[in-house]
Enzyme design. Structure first.
Site, mmCIF file in Angstrom:
data_model
loop_
_atom_site.group_PDB
_atom_site.id
_atom_site.type_symbol
_atom_site.label_atom_id
_atom_site.label_comp_id
_atom_site.label_asym_id
_atom_site.label_seq_id
_atom_site.Cartn_x
_atom_site.Cartn_y
_atom_site.Cartn_z
ATOM 1 N N PRO A 259 34.837 2.210 -71.380
ATOM 2 C CA PRO A 259 34.060 1.623 -70.278
ATOM 3 C C PRO A 259 32.721 2.335 -70.152
ATOM 4 O O PRO A 259 32.651 3.487 -69.723
ATOM 5 C CB PRO A 259 34.949 1.854 -69.054
ATOM 6 C CG PRO A 259 35.817 3.007 -69.420
ATOM 7 C CD PRO A 259 36.029 2.941 -70.900
ATOM 8 N N ASP A 435 31.191 7.500 -71.279
ATOM 9 C CA ASP A 435 32.531 6.928 -71.175
ATOM 10 C C ASP A 435 33.086 7.286 -69.797
ATOM 11 O O ASP A 435 33.361 8.455 -69.518
ATOM 12 C CB ASP A 435 33.412 7.498 -72.286
ATOM 13 C CG ASP A 435 34.793 6.856 -72.344
ATOM 14 O OD1 ASP A 435 35.226 6.269 -71.337
ATOM 15 O OD2 ASP A 435 35.462 6.980 -73.398
ATOM 16 N N HIS A 436 33.272 6.264 -68.950
ATOM 17 C CA HIS A 436 33.671 6.521 -67.569
ATOM 18 C C HIS A 436 35.118 6.990 -67.451
ATOM 19 O O HIS A 436 35.547 7.445 -66.381
ATOM 20 C CB HIS A 436 33.457 5.269 -66.716
ATOM 21 C CG HIS A 436 33.064 5.572 -65.297
ATOM 22 N ND1 HIS A 436 33.464 6.706 -64.630
ATOM 23 C CD2 HIS A 436 32.295 4.892 -64.424
ATOM 24 C CE1 HIS A 436 32.972 6.708 -63.409
ATOM 25 N NE2 HIS A 436 32.255 5.624 -63.253
ATOM 26 N N ARG A 437 35.902 6.895 -68.532
ATOM 27 C CA ARG A 437 37.245 7.466 -68.505
ATOM 28 C C ARG A 437 37.174 8.987 -68.496
ATOM 29 O O ARG A 437 38.051 9.668 -67.951
ATOM 30 C CB ARG A 437 38.054 7.002 -69.722
ATOM 31 C CG ARG A 437 38.299 5.506 -69.801
ATOM 32 C CD ARG A 437 38.938 5.144 -71.134
ATOM 33 N NE ARG A 437 38.105 5.528 -72.270
ATOM 34 C CZ ARG A 437 38.447 5.386 -73.543
ATOM 35 N NH1 ARG A 437 39.623 4.856 -73.847
ATOM 36 N NH2 ARG A 437 37.632 5.761 -74.507
#
Length: 465
Positions: A259, A435-437
């Site tokens: 994401p 990467d929003h994770r």
């Protein structure tokens, strides 16, 4: 006299095909063991192929510009009967029922041979075969080109056992499929020979490059020159292969796996530009290439030291975040053969002078088309300079397996409020995709703000180090 055949080897750790760029020999030429006979291009790099035996060229089986599957015969050579030769052992074919092959006796000297290439071999899991073009100087049998048995395998690293299905969890298999990676060609590092998510990313990283460009390398040559297109033509079709093909697969996989979030910051880099000029005039740095990219790279390394959690990767199979205690800094580059992202290994441990030398070597190697697959593997974070085209900024796509990528926009003289007055200042915009994770909004914002703070006040290269 005996006719021996040399097959297209796996020159890039599991690649299934390569394009013949140039032949260095012709039928009738004498060749010796280790002599380069042709140059081929894979999705990773251009590679020169040495032949592993002596003799006289009998026939070239493919023309220049032909894409050939790994394991197909590309050249035949007449050798003297009984002469000392490197044995050509056949690898087990991918078919369920192995076909019988005649194996030549192995000699001790051949076992000690150190191959110039990554490995002579073919990924046995690949069943893809494209129609062969007409052979050059060799007649077809029964109206078709002869089928070639698999080439001998001398891998540089352990591989999956021939004929066995690679061990991997379903999420890892899906990731490999999304990225277009053959699991049978991936070197497993998990317990019991299990292929991990990191292994897949490592295999993909050497063959891909984000759709971003560095100011340090000349732009790639267009695939079709305008002069080659007839005036009456209404459209032109260009085959998708090589670097562009693998790039497209990797970017789709990256965009729909991680994401993406992109943040922007506009800043005054006047002090950094002044420092660049001062460093150029410093006799202690004479002979080094000093430019804004060097200080931007150093600013990123300082910001990583202050925010170490950004330098990480996501292990889907293990459901773990892997923190990297080293920085392999990628620099996106456009080359005549396509977009690549070589990286500077252990950039965090380098001085400014060492970083400058590494950047110069990276640029020179990429410009000459000699970047090796190892130079493009195991990157942790990437910088791309889109400002070379006068572009203010962009939203770059993550290099698979990495947590962030920084796009640097054009540095322009603009009106800026400085010490309470509007003055002309050197201004640029940075864009950070992450990467929003792995990286939440707070961490990503602090990381980007720290990069900007160093570039606005470059003395922090010292006070924050």
């Amino acid at each position: 006299m005996t006719i021996r055949e040399f097959k297209m080897p796996d020159v890039g750790e599991g690649l299934t095909e390569a394009e013949i760029l140039k032949w260095y020999v012709q039928p009738g030429d004498t060749v010796t063991d280790g002599q380069v006979v042709c140059e081929v291009e894979t999705a990773k790099a251009a590679v020169e192929l040495p032949i592993p035996f002596d003799g006289v060229v009998h026939a070239l089986l493919f023309e220049e510009g032909t894409t050939v599957d790994v394991g197909q015969v590309i050249i035949s050579v007449q050798t003297e009967a009984g002469a000392a030769e490197a044995p050509v052992q056949e690898a087990a074919p991918a078919a369920a029922v192995p076909a019988p092959v005649a194996a030549e006796p192995e000699e001790p000297a051949a076992a000690a041979r150190q191959p110039v290439l990554v490995g002579y071999g073919v990924s046995t899991a690949s069943t893809k075969r494209r129609p062969r073009k007409a052979a050059v100087g060799a007649p077809a049998q029964n109206g078709t080109a002869p089928a070639a048995p698999a080439a001998p395998v001398l891998p540089a690293v352990p591989a999956q056992p021939t004929g066995e299905r690679p061990l991997a969890k379903p999420p890892v298999r899906k990731l490999a499929k999304d990225l277009g990676i053959d699991l049978a060609a991936v070197v497993p590092t998990g317990d019991g020979g299990v292929v991990t998510r990191e292994d897949v990313h490592a295999a993909a990283a050497a063959a891909i490059a984000p759709q971003v460009v560095s100011a340090e390398v000349p732009a790639a040559a267009p695939a079709v020159q305008a002069a080659e297109v007839p005036a009456s033509a209404r459209e032109t079709r260009i085959p998708v292969k090589g670097v562009r093909k693998v790039t497209a697969q990797a970017m789709v996989g990256s965009a729909f796996t991680a994401p993406h979030v992109t943040e922007f910051i506009t800043l005054d880099v006047t002090r950094t530009m002044k420092l660049v000029q001062e460093l150029k005039d410093d006799p202690d740095l004479a002979g080094l290439r000093i430019n804004p990219l060097l200080l931007i790279a150093k600013a990123v390394l300082v910001a990583i030291r202050r925010n170490p959690d950004v330098n990480a990767s996501w292990d889907e199979a293990a459901q773990e975040i892997v923190l990297k205690h080293y920085v392999n800094l990628g620099i996106a580059a456009a080359t005549p053969r396509g977009l690549i992202v070589p990286n500077i290994k252990d950039a965090h441990a380098k001085t400014l002078g060492e970083l400058s030398t590494s950047l110069s070597e990276l640029v020179a190697t990429a410009r000459d088309g000699k970047t090796s697959p190892a130079d493009m593997q195991n990157g942790t974070i990437t910088i791309t300079n889109v400002g070379v085209f006068g572009v203010d900024t962009g939203t770059p796509i993550l290099n698979p397996g990495e947590s962030a990528i920084l796009a640097v926009g054009a540095i322009k003289l603009q009106p800026w409020v400085h010490k309470g007055k509007v003055k002309p200042r050197q201004v640029t915009t940075l864009a950070l995709s992450f990467d929003h994770r792995l990286i939440d909004g707070e961490l990503g914002s602090r990381f980007l703000a720290d990069i900007a703070a160093v570039l606005e006040h470059p003395r922090r290269l010292i006070t924050w180090s």
